[in-house]
Structure formats: C-alpha cells, structure tokens
Design an enzyme around this catalytic site. Structure first.
Site: not given
Length: 179
Positions: A7, A68, A141
């Site tokens: 992330d 991501e 996160d």
C-alpha cells in the site's frame, strides 16, 4: 502462492505478505509499515522506502508483488508521493524478476469485503477474519497491504486464464483463424 502486498505511501508504506491459494485458508507471514519522516528530502525518503521493501523481499521471497494502483486524488502532492512510492515498489520487484500486479482500491475492497465502497474499518475487519488474526493490523496501511495480497491471490487465477485466452485468440487470429 506467496504475495507481498504494498500500500504505497511516503510517510507510511504498508507491506504485508500472505500465502495461500484461492478457495483455501490463507496465512499471513508478515505485516508492517515502512515509515519515512516528512521533514527529510524526497530523494532520501524514496531511498528509505526502497530499502524497506528490499528487506521485505529478502526476508519473505514472494512470488508476486501486488501494488495498489494510484488513483486521482484532490491533493496533487499526496498523489505524487503515492505514485513515487508505488514506482519504487514496482522497481524493486522488477529488479528481481518478480511479477507485479496493480489493483485499484475498489477492486481490493470488493475482493475482500464484497463491496467496492467499503471503508477502512470494514477492510480491516475482513482482513482480520480472513487471516484468522486476533486483532486488525494497525495502522490501516498495514491492513490495506494484506488486503492487496489477498485480492491478488483470489484474482490471479481468473486473470491468468483471461490472459491465456486472449493470447490464444491473438495467435489464432494471426494464423488466419479465429478462436
């Protein structure tokens, strides 16, 4: 299949490793955050993100890296930092010959919770349940990184079949036939 989920972020870059196959129980092998101080020069922050990701790659030896996909945000400065951290993760994987998959936030949310509009708490709760953890990973996160890895494990088989079908169709079309 062993997947490192990333992330991306400059201040907090979530990382998580999940192992398993679609349709079977999954196992978390590690979760954490690579942190960089906001008051440090950008180049040094990116270097710190790279070093952190390299350590995770060394320790866990993933077969895939799921990152991501950066999406447009209102704050250009934030999206730039996210994109730069994302590029560092992809570079680290490419340097080692590890395939990289990009998943949008809504794809990850839909895969893990059943809806692409889930909030951070819902994602954290489902990651906790799916990986049989005693508590949601913190910060968010870290949970998001695990969700990325889970998403990739569940989506990769279908994506691979689709890519193979497209490749067969393309090959047949170039030979004058259609699939």
């Amino acid at each position: 299949m062993r997947v490192l989920g990333v992330d991306p972020g400059l201040t907090r870059c979530g990382v998580g490793v999940v192992e398993g196959i679609a349709g079977r129980p999954l196992t978390m092998l590690g979760v954490g955050v690579v942190r960089t101080p906001a008051d440090v020069d950008l180049s040094h922050r990116l270097l710190a993100v790279e070093q952190g990701i390299e350590e995770w790659l060394d320790e866990h030896r993933p077969e895939f890296v799921a990152v991501e996909r950066v999406f447009s945000q209102h704050n250009v400065r934030t999206v730039m930092g996210t994109a730069q951290a994302s590029a560092v993760a992809m570079l680290c994987a490419a340097r080692r010959g590890i395939p990289v998959a990009l998943h949008t936030p809504s794809e990850v949310k839909a895969a893990v919770t059943g809806t692409g509009r889930a909030d951070k708490a819902q994602v954290g709760a489902m990651v906790t349940r799916l990986l049989r953890l005693s508590a949601p990973p913190r910060p968010a996160d870290a949970a998001d990184a695990l969700a990325l890895a889970i998403c990739h494990i569940w989506r990769a088989p279908a994506q691979n079949r689709l890519q193979q079908a497209v490749a067969r169709h393309t090959l047949n079309a170039t030979k004058g036939r259609t699939a």
